[in-house]
Structures are given as structure tokens and as C-alpha cells.
Motif scaffolding. Structure first.
Motif, mmCIF file in Angstrom:
data_model
loop_
_atom_site.group_PDB
_atom_site.id
_atom_site.type_symbol
_atom_site.label_atom_id
_atom_site.label_comp_id
_atom_site.label_asym_id
_atom_site.label_seq_id
_atom_site.Cartn_x
_atom_site.Cartn_y
_atom_site.Cartn_z
ATOM 1 N N ARG A 141 0.146 -1.011 -0.347
ATOM 2 C CA ARG A 141 -0.097 0.418 -0.103
ATOM 3 C C ARG A 141 0.998 1.017 -0.124
ATOM 4 N NH1 ARG A 141 -4.501 1.045 -1.399
ATOM 5 N NH2 ARG A 141 -5.336 2.177 -0.188
ATOM 6 N N ASP A 142 1.921 1.176 0.612
ATOM 7 C CA ASP A 142 2.688 2.434 0.605
ATOM 8 C C ASP A 142 3.011 2.388 -0.322
ATOM 9 O OD1 ASP A 142 2.354 2.391 2.848
ATOM 10 O OD2 ASP A 142 4.130 1.670 3.930
ATOM 11 N N ALA A 143 3.833 1.735 -1.471
ATOM 12 C CA ALA A 143 4.198 1.738 -2.588
ATOM 13 C C ALA A 143 3.967 2.012 -4.050
ATOM 14 C CB ALA A 143 5.133 0.766 -2.874
ATOM 15 N N LEU A 144 2.639 1.751 -3.250
ATOM 16 C CA LEU A 144 0.640 2.194 -4.014
ATOM 17 C C LEU A 144 0.804 3.612 -4.311
ATOM 18 C CD1 LEU A 144 -1.416 -0.988 -4.075
ATOM 19 C CD2 LEU A 144 0.083 -0.169 -6.071
ATOM 20 N N ILE A 145 0.696 4.009 -2.714
ATOM 21 C CA ILE A 145 0.250 5.764 -2.492
ATOM 22 C C ILE A 145 1.342 6.480 -3.017
ATOM 23 C CG2 ILE A 145 0.399 7.227 -0.728
ATOM 24 C CD1 ILE A 145 -0.905 4.775 1.142
ATOM 25 N N THR A 146 2.448 6.026 -3.059
ATOM 26 C CA THR A 146 3.733 6.812 -3.413
ATOM 27 C C THR A 146 3.585 7.219 -4.781
ATOM 28 O OG1 THR A 146 5.377 6.066 -1.464
ATOM 29 C CG2 THR A 146 6.472 6.667 -3.675
ATOM 30 N N ALA A 147 3.254 5.656 -5.270
ATOM 31 C CA ALA A 147 3.819 5.857 -7.358
ATOM 32 C C ALA A 147 2.354 6.858 -7.703
ATOM 33 C CB ALA A 147 2.883 4.937 -7.328
ATOM 34 N N GLN A 148 1.609 5.993 -6.498
ATOM 35 C CA GLN A 148 0.580 7.409 -7.062
ATOM 36 C C GLN A 148 0.526 8.694 -7.124
ATOM 37 O OE1 GLN A 148 -2.435 5.632 -4.680
ATOM 38 N NE2 GLN A 148 -3.135 3.960 -6.746
ATOM 39 N N ALA A 149 1.327 8.921 -6.245
ATOM 40 C CA ALA A 149 1.513 10.636 -5.546
ATOM 41 C C ALA A 149 2.562 10.982 -6.808
ATOM 42 C CB ALA A 149 2.269 10.799 -4.203
ATOM 43 N N GLU A 150 3.589 10.100 -7.128
ATOM 44 C CA GLU A 150 4.431 10.416 -8.367
ATOM 45 C C GLU A 150 3.952 11.032 -9.833
ATOM 46 O OE1 GLU A 150 7.109 7.285 -8.285
ATOM 47 O OE2 GLU A 150 7.754 8.367 -6.499
ATOM 48 N N GLN A 151 2.974 10.214 -9.787
ATOM 49 C CA GLN A 151 2.021 10.499 -11.013
ATOM 50 C C GLN A 151 1.150 11.648 -11.224
ATOM 51 O OE1 GLN A 151 -0.567 6.386 -11.650
ATOM 52 N NE2 GLN A 151 1.785 5.435 -11.989
ATOM 53 N N LEU A 152 0.014 11.863 -9.951
ATOM 54 C CA LEU A 152 -0.145 12.815 -9.560
ATOM 55 C C LEU A 152 0.245 14.768 -9.659
ATOM 56 C CD1 LEU A 152 -2.746 12.336 -6.707
ATOM 57 C CD2 LEU A 152 -3.955 12.378 -9.336
ATOM 58 N N LEU A 153 1.872 14.016 -8.881
ATOM 59 C CA LEU A 153 3.238 15.579 -9.127
ATOM 60 C C LEU A 153 2.460 15.671 -10.619
ATOM 61 C CD1 LEU A 153 4.216 17.271 -7.110
ATOM 62 C CD2 LEU A 153 6.106 15.319 -6.886
ATOM 63 N N GLU A 154 2.708 14.713 -11.445
ATOM 64 C CA GLU A 154 3.782 14.540 -12.569
ATOM 65 C C GLU A 154 2.194 15.305 -13.828
ATOM 66 O OE1 GLU A 154 6.226 14.236 -15.139
ATOM 67 O OE2 GLU A 154 7.067 13.354 -13.530
ATOM 68 N N LEU A 155 1.120 14.668 -13.348
ATOM 69 C CA LEU A 155 -0.154 15.389 -14.036
ATOM 70 C C LEU A 155 -0.386 16.837 -13.550
ATOM 71 C CD1 LEU A 155 -2.290 12.090 -13.571
ATOM 72 C CD2 LEU A 155 -1.247 13.470 -15.977
ATOM 73 N N SER A 156 0.068 17.221 -12.168
ATOM 74 C CA SER A 156 -0.652 18.692 -11.850
ATOM 75 C C SER A 156 0.979 19.383 -12.180
ATOM 76 C CB SER A 156 -0.298 18.010 -10.724
ATOM 77 O OG SER A 156 1.154 17.939 -10.177
ATOM 78 N N THR A 157 1.788 18.916 -13.354
ATOM 79 C CA THR A 157 2.822 19.994 -13.470
ATOM 80 C C THR A 157 2.662 20.039 -14.759
ATOM 81 O OG1 THR A 157 3.899 19.372 -11.360
ATOM 82 C CG2 THR A 157 5.121 20.753 -13.226
ATOM 83 N N PRO A 158 1.556 19.827 -15.868
ATOM 84 C CA PRO A 158 1.999 20.133 -17.223
ATOM 85 C C PRO A 158 3.029 21.026 -17.811
ATOM 86 C CG PRO A 158 -0.240 21.488 -16.254
ATOM 87 C CD PRO A 158 0.397 20.487 -15.121
ATOM 88 N N VAL A 159 3.405 21.040 -18.394
ATOM 89 C CA VAL A 159 4.203 21.855 -19.969
ATOM 90 C C VAL A 159 3.138 22.020 -20.890
ATOM 91 C CG1 VAL A 159 6.165 22.996 -21.544
ATOM 92 C CG2 VAL A 159 6.797 20.812 -19.018
ATOM 93 N N VAL A 160 3.004 23.377 -21.030
ATOM 94 C CA VAL A 160 2.359 23.773 -22.490
ATOM 95 C C VAL A 160 2.657 24.625 -23.798
ATOM 96 C CG1 VAL A 160 -0.318 24.828 -23.273
ATOM 97 C CG2 VAL A 160 -0.083 23.609 -20.930
ATOM 98 N N ARG A 161 2.574 24.273 -24.845
ATOM 99 C CA ARG A 161 2.870 24.710 -25.753
ATOM 100 C C ARG A 161 2.380 26.391 -26.341
ATOM 101 N NH1 ARG A 161 5.501 22.312 -31.413
ATOM 102 N NH2 ARG A 161 6.062 24.400 -31.720
ATOM 103 N N LEU A 162 2.405 27.074 -26.227
ATOM 104 C CA LEU A 162 1.408 28.395 -26.363
ATOM 105 C C LEU A 162 2.149 29.109 -27.956
ATOM 106 C CD1 LEU A 162 1.816 29.874 -23.145
ATOM 107 C CD2 LEU A 162 0.056 29.124 -23.491
ATOM 108 N N TRP A 163 2.745 28.662 -28.432
ATOM 109 C CA TRP A 163 3.593 29.297 -29.767
ATOM 110 C C TRP A 163 4.876 29.288 -29.888
ATOM 111 C CZ3 TRP A 163 -0.155 32.833 -31.325
ATOM 112 C CH2 TRP A 163 0.371 33.376 -32.794
ATOM 113 N N ASP A 164 4.481 29.083 -31.353
ATOM 114 C CA ASP A 164 6.424 28.594 -32.245
ATOM 115 C C ASP A 164 7.487 29.140 -31.061
ATOM 116 O OD1 ASP A 164 5.065 26.160 -33.246
ATOM 117 O OD2 ASP A 164 5.467 27.930 -35.119
#
Length: 283
Positions: A141-164
């Protein structure tokens, strides 16, 4: 009584109406888990565990950590991980082991003092196996929670291309050291992947900035400059501006804008894009 004799008694206890005991164990656990585990899967898990336990005791095992118990531990590890991934509670997971005690109680009523002694020995062993199950479940469970936290961290930090040549990192929520480190890594990688020379870090959705977070942002901007890109920080609220001033954090030489739109205009001008004002926006 010797350990070897104890092991023989335990095998005898589990061998009384052998197949019926295993079947009763499956029924007992099935009743506590409902239909959250298929009957076929539960039957396979517990029968394999039952057979492995009897074989381990037949080889003289009386301790959960003994070499003879390796197969039992492996099966319990697989069971615990499976239950953890499916969202079962620790109690629901451990019941798969402890239910065997209840199954053996009717056997005791027919038995002798030797069978009572064997039951007490087996009860202690099952307690150890139950604790092993819970420990393995907790680790999973600890490993799952850690992995989910890392995934959420990735999802909560998007990089968007606004223009060339212009990218942005819109940040929402609380920033901490771990998240700002992810911001730096993703921003720098995006600069390489897109060949952009302008980056916008938008903190409109960030409620507060402390000294540590501000220092991380500054390091990110410096790192981007080393790669030939200019950064603009947008969305600095009055509260954050006051905090930055009160903390004595220097943003000298770093472009800041009140909104993402203003930051984009600046980035486009830096990129040499001519903008013309229209009613429906800039073109």
C-alpha cells in the motif's frame, strides 16, 4: 515436546478430513469478503496456501521465517499484494489467514489433549503468518501511494506549448520542494524537446509562496537561462508580491507580469512576433 513432534502434531491436525478443512477455509473467507474476489480465484489462493502450509509443517517448519516456509511466505506475499491493489482493508486481508483458526475449532471438540496442544501451536504460527501478511500488505500500500503521488505530481505540472518557441507551465495549488523540483525538470526537458527560447511560469493558481519555493523558482529560471531561454513569471497576486518583498527575495532581472496574457505578449515580442490588436484579441 520436541519441535519435530510438534510439527507432526500440526500436520495431523491439518490432515483431519484434509480436503474438507481446506474447503471450509475457503467458505469461511468467502463469507467475509463477499463477491469482491471471484470464487475460483479464492479457491486457488487458499488451496495452494493450505497445501504449502501442510507441506512446510511436514518438513518440520514451526517458525514463519524458517526455510521450509519459503513457499508459504511467497504465496502470502502474492495474496497480500493482490488484496492491497484491489483496495481491501488490512483486516479483510489478514482474515484469509486467521479464518483457519475458526475452521479448526470443530476438530478440537472431537480431539484429545494432544490436538489442543497442536491447535495452540498452530494458532501461534497463524498469528505470525497473519502479521507477515499485514506487513506485506502495508509495504504494498505504501508503494502504491508513493507511485500514485508521483503520478499526480506529474499530472499537476503540465508543460503547454503556447506558440512556436513559447512554452508555459501553469501551476495550481500548493508548491513544495518536491513539486518545484518536478517543475524545473519538466520545464528544462520541454525546452530541449521543443527548442523553445521563451518560457512562462504562471503561478496564478498558487495561493502562497515561501522562501524555499521562491528559491527553487529562481534556480529554475537560472537553469533555463543557461540553456539559452528566457523565463517570465506571471500571475503574481498582491498577497504573493507582499510576501516576496517581506521575505527579501530578489527577483531583479526577472520579468514578471500580472497575467498569463501579458506574459504571452512579452514572450511573443521577444520572439519577434508582430501583434495587431483586434476586437476579438491579438493577431
Amino acid at each position: 515436546m520436541s519441535e519435530q513432534a510438534d510439527a507432526v502434531d500440526l500436520v495431523d491436525l491439518l490432515s483431519v478430513e484434509g480436503e474438507d478443512l481446506a474447503a471450509a477455509w475457503v467458505r469461511e473467507v468467502s463469507g467475509s469478503l463477499g463477491r469482491r474476489v471471484s470464487a475460483a480465484e479464492l479457491e486457488r489462493e487458499l488451496r495452494e496456501l493450505y497445501e504449502a502450509l501442510v507441506e512446510a509443517l511436514r518438513q518440520g517448519a514451526v517458525d514463519v521465517h524458517s526455510e521450509q516456509m519459503s513457499e508459504v511466505r511467497a504465496l502470502l506475499t502474492e495474496l497480500s499484494r493482490s488484496r492491497a491493489r484491489k483496495g481491501f482493508s488490512p483486516t479483510e486481508t489478514a482474515i484469509s489467514v486467521f479464518a483457519l483458526k475458526r475452521v479448526l475449532e470443530p476438530v478440537l471438540r472431537k480431539g484429545s489433549s494432544e490436538s489442543v496442544h497442536a491447535y495452540l501451536q498452530l494458532s501461534r504460527l497463524l498469528d505470525e503468518l497473519g502479521l507477515f501478511t499485514i506487513e506485506t500488505y502495508t509495504q504494498t500500500r505504501d508503494a502504491l501511494i508513493t507511485a500514485q503521488a508521483e503520478q499526480l505530481l506529474e499530472l499537476s505540472t503540465p508543460v503547454v506549448r503556447l506558440w512556436d518557441g513559447v512554452i508555459a507551465v501553469p501551476l495550481v495549488g500548493t508548491l513544495d520542494s518536491a513539486r518545484t523540483q518536478v517543475v524545473m525538470e519538466k520545464l528544462l526537458q520541454a525546452l530541449v524537446d521543443t527548442g523553445s527560447e521563451q518560457a512562462i511560469i504562471d503561478i496564478t493558481g498558487v495561493p502562497a509562496v515561501d522562501t524555499q519555493v521562491a528559491q527553487h523558482l529562481l534556480k529554475t529560471i537560472v537553469a533555463a537561462r543557461l540553456m539559452g531561454a528566457e523565463c517570465t513569471v506571471s500571475g503574481i497576486s498582491p498577497q504573493i508580491a507582499q510576501t516576496i518583498v517581506a521575505l527579501g527575495i530578489e527577483f531583479e532581472g526577472i520579468a514578471t507580469k500580472a497575467s498569463l496574457a501579458d506574459a504571452l505578449k512579452l514572450a511573443l515580442r521577444r520572439s519577434g512576433v508582430d501583434m495587431v490588436a483586434h476586437r476579438d484579441g491579438l493577431r
